[in-house]
Design an enzyme around this catalytic site. Structure first.
Site: not given
Ligand code: NAP
Length: 253
Positions: A145, A158
């Protein structure tokens, strides 16, 4: 020819949290490059499965709550039973909790650290053991991130967890490069997914963020497809322990 080095036919990739968001984008990118996909999710990944099958690739739907590491050995076993081997792991599942640091609760600390850091490490360890057993190396891609580099506001666990991801990526790369295992990370910038829903709903914060992104837009899941395919492929065989920012220039600013 160089483009052949990006080709991933007959490879098997595990992607955690691929029902939505960046995980779904990366699973689709890897499938477009030729991979069969093992999805590990809590929620049903119907849309992801449908899109991957439409590409002519196989999708194995495994369910697990990754806030605990208990289920990991069984997940690896099921993936190997189905496909015979694993070649790529994308540690994408992650959560965020927002609360002022002065009030931040132990639960918000532990929940985030468990999924984002602890499970990421033990999943990598289990898959690395499988790679070593197979004898052909492998690729591990962790999702970091901007808060692997910066402090952030109101997200202490985080920031801790994602700073740990960048450090662990280096450590695992150092120890496992000798087995032809490449461990690298992708640090997405501000991407329009569920993770940033609250931020984007806050008009002032949303404008502040957008004004600071040189590319002038929030990122989308398609933006991480190319980087994940690169890090999963032979094209990146001499890239070890590095975190690639995919941030529209946020860190360069
Ligand atoms: P997201 O749509 O919230 O996706 C997160 C994913 O992780 C979802 O599939 C969620 O499942 C899954 N997850 C969460 N808790 C879990 C658990 N206990 N067991 C199994 N699966 C779990 O957000 P995203 O942005 O795509 O995030 C993906 C990754 O990118 C994360 O690591 C996040 O920190 C990172 N990231 C995102 C951003 C951003 O700006 N969006 C920036 C930097 C890094 P559910 O849908 O079932 O909850």
């Amino acid at each position: 020819m160089i483009l052949n080095a990006f080709e991933l036919s007959r490879k098997v990739a595990i992607v955690t949290g691929c029902n939505t968001g960046l995980g779904q984008g990366m699973a689709l990118g890897l499938a477009q490059a030729g991979c069969d996909i093992v999805g590990i999710n809590v929620s049903s990944p119907v849309e992801t499965a449908r899109k991957i099958n439409a590409l002519g690739r196989r999708f194995l739907d495994l369910r697990a709550d990754l806030s605990s590491i208990q289920g990991i050995p069984a997940l690896i076993e099921k993936a190997v039973d189905e496909f015979g081997h694993i070649d790529i792991l994308v540690n994408n599942a992650g959560i965020i909790r927002r609360e002022d640091a002065i009030e931040f609760s132990e639960k918000n600390w532990d929940d985030v650290m468990n999924v984002n850091s602890k499970t990421l490490f033990f999943m990598s360890q289990a898959v690395a053991k499988q790679f070593i057993k197979q004898g052909n190396g492998g690729k591990i891609i962790n999702i970091a991130s901007m808060l692997s580099y910066q402090g952030g506001i109101r997200v202490p666990s985080y920031t801790a967890s994602k700073s740990a991801v960048m450090g662990m990526t280096r450590l695992m790369a150092n120890e496992w490069a000798k087995f032809n295992i490449n461990v690298n990370a992708i640090a997405p910038g501000y991407m329009a997914t569920n993770n940033t829903e609250q931020l984007r709903a806050d008009e002032d914060r949303s404008k502040e963020i957008l004004d600071r992104i040189p590319a002038g837009r929030w990122g989308v899941p398609e933006d991480v497809m190319g980087p994940v395919v690169f890090l999963a492929s032979k094209a990146s065989d001499y890239v070890n322990g590095y975190t690639i920012a995919v941030d529209g220039g946020w860190l360069a600013r």
